[in-house]
Design a protein around this motif. Sequence first.
Motif, short mmCIF file in Angstrom:
data_model
loop_
_atom_site.label_atom_id
_atom_site.label_comp_id
_atom_site.label_asym_id
_atom_site.label_seq_id
_atom_site.Cartn_x
_atom_site.Cartn_y
_atom_site.Cartn_z
N TRP A 158 0.82 -1.22 0.00
CA TRP A 158 0.00 0.00 0.00
C TRP A 158 0.86 1.26 0.00
O TRP A 158 0.57 2.22 -0.72
CB TRP A 158 -0.98 0.01 1.18
CG TRP A 158 -1.60 1.36 1.34
CD1 TRP A 158 -1.45 2.23 2.35
CD2 TRP A 158 -2.46 2.02 0.38
NE1 TRP A 158 -2.13 3.38 2.12
CE2 TRP A 158 -2.77 3.29 0.91
CE3 TRP A 158 -2.99 1.67 -0.87
CZ2 TRP A 158 -3.58 4.19 0.25
CZ3 TRP A 158 -3.79 2.58 -1.53
CH2 TRP A 158 -4.09 3.83 -0.97
N MET A 159 1.94 1.23 0.77
CA MET A 159 2.78 2.41 0.84
C MET A 159 3.35 2.76 -0.54
O MET A 159 3.60 3.93 -0.83
CB MET A 159 3.90 2.23 1.86
CG MET A 159 3.44 2.08 3.31
SD MET A 159 2.35 3.40 3.88
CE MET A 159 3.52 4.76 3.96
N THR A 160 3.57 1.75 -1.37
CA THR A 160 4.08 2.00 -2.71
C THR A 160 2.95 2.50 -3.63
O THR A 160 3.12 3.49 -4.35
CB THR A 160 4.69 0.71 -3.29
OG1 THR A 160 5.54 0.17 -2.30
CG2 THR A 160 5.45 0.99 -4.56
N TYR A 161 1.82 1.81 -3.58
CA TYR A 161 0.68 2.31 -4.37
C TYR A 161 0.40 3.76 -4.01
O TYR A 161 0.17 4.61 -4.86
CB TYR A 161 -0.59 1.51 -4.05
CG TYR A 161 -0.54 0.03 -4.36
CD1 TYR A 161 -0.09 -0.44 -5.60
CD2 TYR A 161 -0.99 -0.90 -3.43
CE1 TYR A 161 -0.08 -1.81 -5.87
CE2 TYR A 161 -0.98 -2.25 -3.69
CZ TYR A 161 -0.51 -2.71 -4.92
OH TYR A 161 -0.51 -4.04 -5.17
N GLU A 162 0.46 3.99 -2.71
CA GLU A 162 0.09 5.32 -2.24
C GLU A 162 1.01 6.39 -2.82
O GLU A 162 0.58 7.48 -3.18
CB GLU A 162 0.13 5.36 -0.71
CG GLU A 162 -0.47 6.63 -0.14
CD GLU A 162 -0.29 6.77 1.36
OE1 GLU A 162 0.76 6.38 1.88
OE2 GLU A 162 -1.22 7.29 2.00
N LYS A 163 2.27 6.05 -2.92
CA LYS A 163 3.23 7.01 -3.45
C LYS A 163 2.80 7.46 -4.86
O LYS A 163 2.84 8.63 -5.19
CB LYS A 163 4.63 6.36 -3.49
CG LYS A 163 5.75 7.35 -3.41
CD LYS A 163 7.10 6.66 -3.29
CE LYS A 163 7.50 6.35 -1.85
NZ LYS A 163 8.64 5.42 -1.77
N PHE A 164 2.36 6.50 -5.66
CA PHE A 164 1.95 6.85 -7.02
C PHE A 164 0.64 7.62 -7.04
O PHE A 164 0.48 8.59 -7.78
CB PHE A 164 1.87 5.59 -7.89
CG PHE A 164 3.24 5.06 -8.23
CD1 PHE A 164 4.00 5.70 -9.23
CD2 PHE A 164 3.79 4.01 -7.54
CE1 PHE A 164 5.28 5.25 -9.53
CE2 PHE A 164 5.07 3.55 -7.85
CZ PHE A 164 5.82 4.17 -8.83
N ILE A 165 -0.27 7.21 -6.18
CA ILE A 165 -1.54 7.93 -6.10
C ILE A 165 -1.29 9.38 -5.71
O ILE A 165 -1.82 10.31 -6.29
CB ILE A 165 -2.47 7.24 -5.07
CG1 ILE A 165 -2.89 5.87 -5.60
CG2 ILE A 165 -3.69 8.11 -4.79
CD1 ILE A 165 -3.69 5.04 -4.61
N ARG A 166 -0.42 9.54 -4.72
CA ARG A 166 -0.12 10.90 -4.25
C ARG A 166 0.50 11.75 -5.37
O ARG A 166 0.17 12.93 -5.52
CB ARG A 166 0.85 10.85 -3.07
CG ARG A 166 0.15 10.59 -1.74
CD ARG A 166 1.12 10.13 -0.68
NE ARG A 166 2.07 11.16 -0.27
CZ ARG A 166 1.80 12.10 0.63
NH1 ARG A 166 0.64 12.15 1.20
NH2 ARG A 166 2.72 12.99 0.97
N LYS A 167 1.40 11.13 -6.11
CA LYS A 167 2.06 11.87 -7.20
C LYS A 167 1.05 12.37 -8.20
O LYS A 167 1.15 13.48 -8.72
CB LYS A 167 3.05 10.96 -7.91
CG LYS A 167 4.43 11.02 -7.32
CD LYS A 167 5.49 10.84 -8.42
CE LYS A 167 6.88 10.93 -7.81
NZ LYS A 167 7.53 9.64 -7.71
N ALA A 168 0.07 11.54 -8.49
CA ALA A 168 -0.91 11.90 -9.51
C ALA A 168 -1.89 12.94 -8.99
O ALA A 168 -2.46 13.71 -9.76
CB ALA A 168 -1.66 10.65 -9.96
#
Lengths: 1003, 420, 193, 96
Positions: free
Chosen positions: A142-152
């Motif tokens: 999740w922490m990795t998915y979240e990083k991408f979600i946040r970037k977008a």
Amino acid sequence: MTNRLDQCNRMAEGGRIDRSQPLTFTWNGKDYQGYQGDTLASAMLANGIKVVGRSFKYARPRGILGHGAEEANALMQLGEGKETIPNPRATQIELFAGLTAKATNGWPSVDFDLMHWLGKLGGKMMPVGFYYKTFMWPEKMWMTYEKFIRKAAGFGHASAHPDPDIYDKLNQHCDVMVVGAGPAGLAAALEAGRSGKRVIIADEQNEFGGSLLATKESINGQSAITWVEQVTAELAAMDNVQCLSRTCVFGYFDHNFLAALERRTDHQGMTATSGSRQRIHRIRAHKVVLATGAIERPLVFANNDLPGVMLSSSVATYINRYGVVPGNRCVVMTTNDSGYQTALDINGAGRTVVAIVDTRQQPSGRLFEAAQAAGITIKTGHAVIEARGSNQVSNALIAPIDASGENVTGETVTVSCDLIAVAGGWSPVVHLTCHTGSRPKWDETIAGFVPGDSDQDQYLAGAITGEYTTLGALQAGAKMGALVTASETSTSYACEDESVCPPQALYLVPHTKSVSRAPKQFVDFQNDVTAAGIALANREGFESIEHVKRYTALGFGTDQGKTGNINGMAITAKNLGKTIAETGTTIFRPAYTPVTFGALGGRDIGELLDPARHTAMHVWHQQHGAEFENVGQWKRPWYYPKGNETMQEAVNRECLAVRNSVGMLDASTLGKIDIQGPDAREFLNRVYTNAWSKLAPGKCRYGLMLKEDGMVFDDGVTACIDDNHFLMTTTSGGAAGVLSWLELWLQTEWPELEVYLTSVTDHWATCSFSGPNARNLLAKLCDDIDLSAEAFKFMDWRNATVAGVKARIFRISFTGELAFEVNVPANKGLYMWQQIMAAGEEFGITPYGTESMHVLRAEKGYIIVGQDTDGSLTPQDCGMDWIVAKNKDFSFLGQRSFSRPDTSREDRKHLVGLKPKDPTVVIPEGAQIVPHAEVTIPMPMLGHVTSSYWSACLGHGIALGTVKSGNHRMGETVYCPLADGRVLAAEICSPVFYDPQGERHHD
Amino acid sequence: MVDPMTKYSGFSLFKHALKHHEDWQKTWRSPRPKKSYDVIIVGGGGHGLATAYYLAKEHGITNVAVLEKGYLGGGNTARNTTIVRSNYLWDESSKLYDHALDLWYGLSQELNYNVMFSSRGVLNLGHNLQDMRDIERRVNANRLNGIDAAVLNTQEVKEIVPIINDSADIRYPILGASWQKTGGVARHDAVAWGFARGADQLGVDLIQQCEVTDIVVEQGAVTGVQTNQGFIGAKKVGCVTAGNSGVVAAMADIRLPVESHPLQALVSEPIKPIIDTVVMSNAVHAYVSQSDKGDLVIGAGIDAYNGYGQRGSMHIIEHTLSAICELFPMFSRVRMNRTWGGIVDTCPDACPIISKTSVNGLYFNCGWGTGGFKATPGSGHVFAHTVAHDDPHPLAAPFSIDRFNTGHLIDEHGAAGVAH
Amino acid sequence: MTNMYTPLHHITLPDTVADAGIVMREDKLRGHLNLRGNPEDQAFTETVAKVLGVALPLQPNSSAEIGSTCIYWLAPNEWLLLVAAGTQDQVEADLRSALMGQHFAITDISSGQTLVNLAGAKLDELMMKSTVYDCHSSHFPVGKVVQTTFAKTGATIYKCTDGSFDLVIRRSFADYFFLWLKDASEDYGLAVI
Amino acid sequence: MLHIYCPYCEEMREEEEFSYSGEAHIVRPKDPKSLTDDEWGDYLFFRTNPRGLHHEMWHHSAGCRRYFNVTRDTSTYRIYETYKIGEKPIVTGEKS
Ligand SMILES: Cc1cc2nc3c(=O)[nH]c(=O)nc-3n(C[C@H](O)[C@H](O)[C@H](O)COP(=O)(O)OP(=O)(O)OC[C@H]3O[C@@H](n4cnc5c(N)ncnc54)[C@H](O)[C@@H]3O)c2cc1C
Ligand SMILES: NC(=O)c1ccc[n+]([C@@H]2O[C@H](COP(=O)([O-])OP(=O)(O)OC[C@H]3O[C@@H](n4cnc5c(N)ncnc54)[C@H](O)[C@@H]3O)[C@@H](O)[C@H]2O)c1
Ligand SMILES: Cc1cc2nc3c(=O)[nH]c(=O)nc-3n(C[C@H](O)[C@H](O)[C@H](O)COP(=O)(O)O)c2cc1C
Ligand SMILES: [Zn+2]
């Protein structure tokens, strides 16, 4: 390609722009030209710029939708570097020379965005709430998915640098506050102003006039603009009226308090050349007139987010106010009369109106006829059901619909066009009325929410009530202006015929396909909320409109749903088979439009964040190199390093000076309360644990103060000045709290006690000097009293003359040494300090700070309330049972609490001394105390180290701490396991490490 | 057996996408209330829903209704700054919160609902010497209780939050911080919805727009509740009504040591990622993290007066933003988008009440005040045990209401700070 | 007197501004006495009036003046006596002996606070920046006295006959007060006389 | 942002001048020693905390330093009256 500088959509004349003042600006790295009076949006449209941003979730191209606060798409990254501002709306940015703006999203560019392809391909997998349903495995990812979600996510970026600008605030007070300077607000302000009342009128736009700035109407036989100019001039000339343009009232708080943000220099450049960039007006008003107008609703149809779809009233505004026609071939879709005026304006500007598409089956009346007369094609009972185009509108699909507005009833025709102006009806700007808890009511006749009942002294005028005619607005304004000034009559106005044909309530335009299968029909543009998304939320059981909001993000954007909310609510109502009134609205909250953090912080930053309090000797401490410690708001000398001394070296030196000769502390920060009155003793008996009946004039006594729960909350020495007169000292940080506490008891519970309290903290400056040479030193400066140990005993005080100054000398000691505190009126504090320093030179007098004070008092086992206590210790826990009187008549504050089951336990934590087994060690303060050396986690703890120092005079570390049953464990060894792995052993001992008999201070 | 179309996953998303998302089922049913239940939970916030979930899941009690006067998760659950951590001071509270933190890990999987628990770490800044002593004390206590905690110096804080103002000559310089790496934030709504869905699937009736107006007590024992949808019988009633607890308690003629105050929060406009962790400061009074949408989520202070208005006074917001600008000077040109308020039920010792009452079968779980979101799963877990067994869960036992009479308060003001 | 330093004695400004919008003057070393007593007790009020030569102001937020003595109402049972520099001991002694046997309190707080006069063309705006109290002339007539906030500290504000304001500020906050004043009058120019 | 009438200063003043001081009319027991632990605990900590009319105490801390009472509705925040310590409230309607 159009030439960048040619302003292809600019009309040759008209509008409130100054064509003699061209301004160059930069958009996405290219230069363009606009005019003084433009907004960034109008200048962009003038230059034919269509795509201004990318949407949040699907990265779809977006164009300018509106012309003001309602704008949902055109969020900019304005300026660069330390001046940059994320997310302002192009429609609210006044153009200035050299302005630079970029799109906030879109990579590599807004016109071609890779994310868009992701959105297109993955969009199907991204219905509302998709993230709650996926990204769950494996858990760590999740922490990795979240990083991408946040970037977008997110739009603009914050500056990387501190703000070059400042912000300030004015506290305003007025009889009448008028919000909005359209016809209604102006008429109200005029009435109120003429009555002589103190009036403030504010409007967020750059000039007053509201919707009149974009009409061709007339008032009292002259053009509306002329009327606006006359009224504005009259108001400006009144001393009792303040006109605030560029001022958005962003919050309406209880008891008629309003907060407004004035943009003082934003129209001139990115930073203010002098003074504040923005200012907050904190307005307390007796009466408030809200004349905030109405916002047009877009229509929800397939691909309605394509650049080129605009609010009809905005198109008219660009034409009439800015001299810009944002399209060549225009389709106007309307559910009411206002689209007709726009079509006429487009026509008048020499551009093609392909058709007026009126969803109503049988419109009629003044504007309908005017459009017919102008030869405009009118398709009644039709709707634009879909827009097409890649990056902007190129076609409109038009189909007949039935009277219910729910079904397409015939063939679809496709017309080519580059602008679709949509008029979906009006939503009154009820936002401010909701801030104080009122909820709007649905008004079926105007198909909109109007303000509900309010607890505020609030009046409404104009379009905010659903009154959409200029005459109606003027009359309502005048009436409210008269009402709030209690005047009998009000000005009357005359306008042209404004009769209208009833609007159709249409919130979702039907398509040939079902909602879930049609191309996306956007409701909330900024958050990519579609009709299908709302339907899905409803299908999944999100029925409350608040759930719909939270599940879909409807109205969550920076526009707070100004255009999308009502459609979304109506669509929800329909999906659930409820009325719009039953469905209700979500809650409008401050801010009406976003407010700069810096402005809300105002000047209370940096040194002004919190007052720094200084003693009378502060200058001396500064000059003598003191390092300061914050104690509450006070700046207290912490230690006075000499040369390259470390803190420990300085503290060792200071402590030894006190123990061996004499040192001096600025003790002025102690709280001091002067207590006068015949019941002063009784009062002290009630608020302190010990007895005060017998303390004689000239004597002092230490006291402990408890809260009613029995816990220690302050301590200090109180001196008897005479029978009816005492001087209490409190801790430095606790002074204000203690005074309020004492006043509370006096004023509410014991008004019969004849006692007056006055704070004298600031009046007295205190030079506290300690050490074996203290008396010798004092003797040099004071010869009018007997200083001998017999005549001037420990815990005595005297009036005396010191260095020629009348002073009070207290023989009290917080260091365990022979000590005197010389108190003089603070005006003479610096002088006294200097005199004592000079006289002490021969003894090597050493100024010392709070750190040495802490060491010295810890060597003596004296507590510091707030450091050694934490609100959970009784006097008994502190080993101070000796100070608790057992037989006072009055049950002093806190006494009853001692006998509660928990407070009377024997195994409570007690404050004890701790002597490190390794004499070279200083146990860190805050270390926890455990019974065993082996660390097993979790492990039970006995207490913690509250104070710990290197004792230079004893040559070993000393500490105070709380230990469970500590009083019964003297001599036992306990351990402090530290984070670095060390486990320090210490012996439980008496807290008095130095001079246990107290011989030195009694000396 | 859970239908694969009902179970949430990337796969089910894909399959539903093929059907234009027309076949998604309700996340929870909307049942009519039955005549009576074994247990009624009053209050459909995160804590109430979690309680119902664990009652069904762990204690096999499925004849349960959650009665919510508004919409599920619409109370403080909807309006908190979502900070999750367990680094409290005293053994009793740190164990309770750490139990909750344990449950946060794996909660999305447990509920088959992504609650977006983001363990991005929480910093509590210290600005004066006493702050630092308190931090040392708390961190040491945490370590020895097996709770993740560390003390950082200013440089280490700066490494984690490069944009923070670490200047030594500001009014209240940052002297250091406590750091709980395992703490973080979660998506508040999803927590309520995930527990709601989980409870519903286990048979719990979730009844919205159902306001409890009276608690019916006969011969010292609760028999049910009166609501705007009529009387509903119950053998046991658990009240989990946060800010409204005093009002609900009064229905059973009980007074609580609780006061309801407005607590405000605010968000900025969404901006690109700029702060990756949670920063809290009691002394300068600012709390900030950045949501996945990009908005800075900022907690303000409590309003001193009692208030049920879900709104507070403006000067509280101003104070908070001056602190934010002081700690993060580059946020000065960022803009506040929205502010709101909740009603927090504050206890004199800043610790919750999880307790039986003088009325048989009536239980209260309240007093979480400014900081109960982080406890949601743990609170539900221990409260379900307490209700199911009519005997406090060992972790809940110290939080009995009796402590206000015995004097065994657990003063967490220091660690709880003023908020969150 | 060389051994006296007022709370603002050390303040400096880099340059003096001509046409300053705000002019500050510290009324140095005035005697400040806090007087407490029961306003309904005629013995008290009459004695005080006799000693001071003027009746105590009993109306909230009002003041009285005689010669160089000015009396501010602070609360129903509390007044601030501002007396000529150096006379406070005498006034205190006179009141004490006159009031002997009654319940009252008189406390010398001359060193704990100072009197600052603020004047200038921009005074109104400065006050709006600095205090939440409405200092508009329609609400704050000459002779009125109000205890309220001043930035993040407190002040007792008195309107003088010439339209300027006298502020009583606490000594330990004086540096903060001046910092604020300097900052708030940056746009107008500040002169200290 | 409350606007509060101080009954001593006899003026409306801004909220920032005041501090809140909790529920009003909580009388300290005459003889604390005679109270049971429950009674004492009740006096110390337990409050009515109503939603609706609330009699509460405020302190004019930046003004006249007097404590006084306010009758306020805790849900609308409307203030019905302020009155001096020792006086009785006039507005005492049912809880709303
Ligand atoms: C601004 C703010 C910031 C916060 N920040 C944090 C944070 O960062 N971290 C943290 O851990 N905590 C935080 N908190 C605290 C946290 O939000 C709460 O402690 C927690 O959400 C409480 O959950 P709950 O389920 O007990 O209460 P709620 O979510 O309030 O649920 C109670 C429910 O009971 C319902 N109810 C009330 N009366 C009745 C009735 N008579 N009948 C039926 N239903 C009723 C209400 O409608 C409500 O839905 C914050 C709170 C606020 C207001
Ligand atoms: N053609 C139509 O159907 C239609 C519909 C609506 C309105 N109108 C026209 O609009 C006018 C209505 O007059 P009115 O005076 O009620 O409204 P208005 O729109 O003319 O003026 C409202 C003003 O309030 C300002 N405002 C709104 N919120 C604000 C805030 N929070 N802070 C500061 N300023 C704020 C706006 O900037 C605007 O200038 C009439 O002229 C009417 O003809 C026409
Ligand atoms: C963590 C968090 C993030 C939020 N982010 C946003 C946001 O981005 N935009 C927004 O409009 N509101 C946001 N809100 C606030 C909600 O809109 C709403 O104000 C809040 O849930 C309180 O509900 P109410 O305003 O309906 O009373 C957020 C709330 C929380 C708790
Ligand atoms: Zn007052």
